[in-house]
Design an enzyme around this catalytic site. Structure first.
Site, short mmCIF file in Angstrom:
data_model
loop_
_atom_site.label_atom_id
_atom_site.label_comp_id
_atom_site.label_asym_id
_atom_site.label_seq_id
_atom_site.Cartn_x
_atom_site.Cartn_y
_atom_site.Cartn_z
CB CYS A 225 25.57 1.11 23.40
SG CYS A 225 24.49 0.04 22.43
CE1 TYR B 220 19.63 -3.42 27.55
CE2 TYR B 220 21.02 -5.24 26.88
CZ TYR B 220 20.85 -3.89 27.13
OH TYR B 220 21.90 -3.03 26.97
#
Length: 329
Positions: A36, A167
């Protein structure tokens, strides 16, 4: 990953548990994931500042289902300190009806086994400003007062258009939303390329949080975002200043040694089945390219990590295999 889709656009849910931890040694466990990028910035900061002796680190595996990150790197898939198999348990210990996504990084109080905060924005800054008593000797000042306004300004643009921008492109629900995110992303990458033409780091002549915040996206770009998120105008390796800057950071203690290429790829290509339904994980890129020489030392900016100021081995993490420690495996 928590997000809200509106009108084809990807809008990250930024409503986190925003309590602040009272600095105290051996009281909290930082739960992160090598995969992450948001957790990666916390892991890097902890290591650069030498907080390993004050804040323990628990690592989840790179893959998870919709309910929770899981501790499958450990024997019996149980975190050895918190004695739980899912990070979700720590959230439910704080809020029994917690309705939102289970995210990393999360700072968990060991005694109560409850999450104190999962706000990656304040968490990392607090490591720099509130935990100074626990910083190791020679730790860098990543958030100096005289540079904070500029650091925040650069970091804010990077967050919206680069960190979160990939994203926005990858999860766009319409062509219009995708192209808007794509264009904003590469406008900022071009801006960064120019900014780094005459300076070694993003702000001032030293390593700062601005660099820590940008690195996790750059290191994932060519191996994930370029193809998986359709951010394919060019690779970072095709932008000379950014590519040299990325190699410079990667070779700096605290950055490359907290990076795990395989876990990064496993996360994106195995978890995002809507984008990659076959579950096939790419083989490349070759990690050796990140060790290649660079000429960034010729630019203004001190070489951090020289003269014995780099962080040493972390005994608390010796139980992890080499592959779980980072890219140096």
């Amino acid at each position: 990953m928590a997000y809200i889709a509106t009108g084809g656009s990807y809008d990250r849910d930024m409503n986190y548990i925003d309590d602040r931890a009272q600095p105290a040694a051996d009281t909290y466990r930082l739960i992160g994931a090598r995969a992450c990028p948001w957790a990666h910035r916390a892991i890097i900061t902890r290591r650069l500042l030498g907080l390993e002796q004050s804040i323990s680190l628990g690592l989840t595996g790179p893959t998870h289902d919709w309910k929770s990150w899981t501790f499958d790197l450990y024997p019996n898939s149980i975190d050895p300190v918190l004695k739980m198999g899912q990070l979700r348990s720590a959230y439910l210990n704080r809020y029994p009806d917690y309705p939102k996504g289970i995210t990393v990084p999360a700072l968990v109080e060991i005694e109560s086994q409850a999450v104190v905060t999962n706000d990656f924005r304040t968490m990392v800054k607090d490591f720099c400003t509130e935990w100074t008593h626990f910083h190791r000797e020679g730790a860098p000042n990543l958030y100096p007062e005289e540079l904070r306004e500029e650091i925040d300004e650069v970091a804010n643009r990077v967050f919206h258009t680069v960190n979160n921008g990939v994203y926005k492109a990858g999860f766009a629900g319409s062509q219009e939303a995708y192209e808007k995110a794509f264009n904003e992303l590469f406008e900022s990458l071009d801006w960064l390329e120019e900014r780094l033409s005459d300076r070694r780091y993003l702000v001032g002549n030293q390593l700062t949080l601005a660099d820590v915040f940008l690195y996790p996206t750059l290191i994932r770009f060519d191996m994930v975002y370029h193809n998986h998120f359709k951010c394919n105008r060019n690779k970072i390796a095709e932008m000379p200043n950014l590519w040299g800057y990325l190699r410079d950071l990667f070779q700096t203690p605290g950055f490359g040694d907290t990076t795990n290429f395989q876990q990064i790829k496993d996360h994106y290509f195995l978890v995002h089945t809507d984008i990659n339904p076959t579950g096939v994980v790419p083989v490349g890129p070759n990690p050796a390219s990140y060790y290649a020489a660079h000429d960034r030392t010729e630019l203004p900016g001190e070489t951090w990590g020289a003269n014995g100021t780099a962080p040493g081995p972390n005994p608390s993490e010796e139980s992890f295999s080499d592959d779980e420690k980072g890219a140096f495996a």
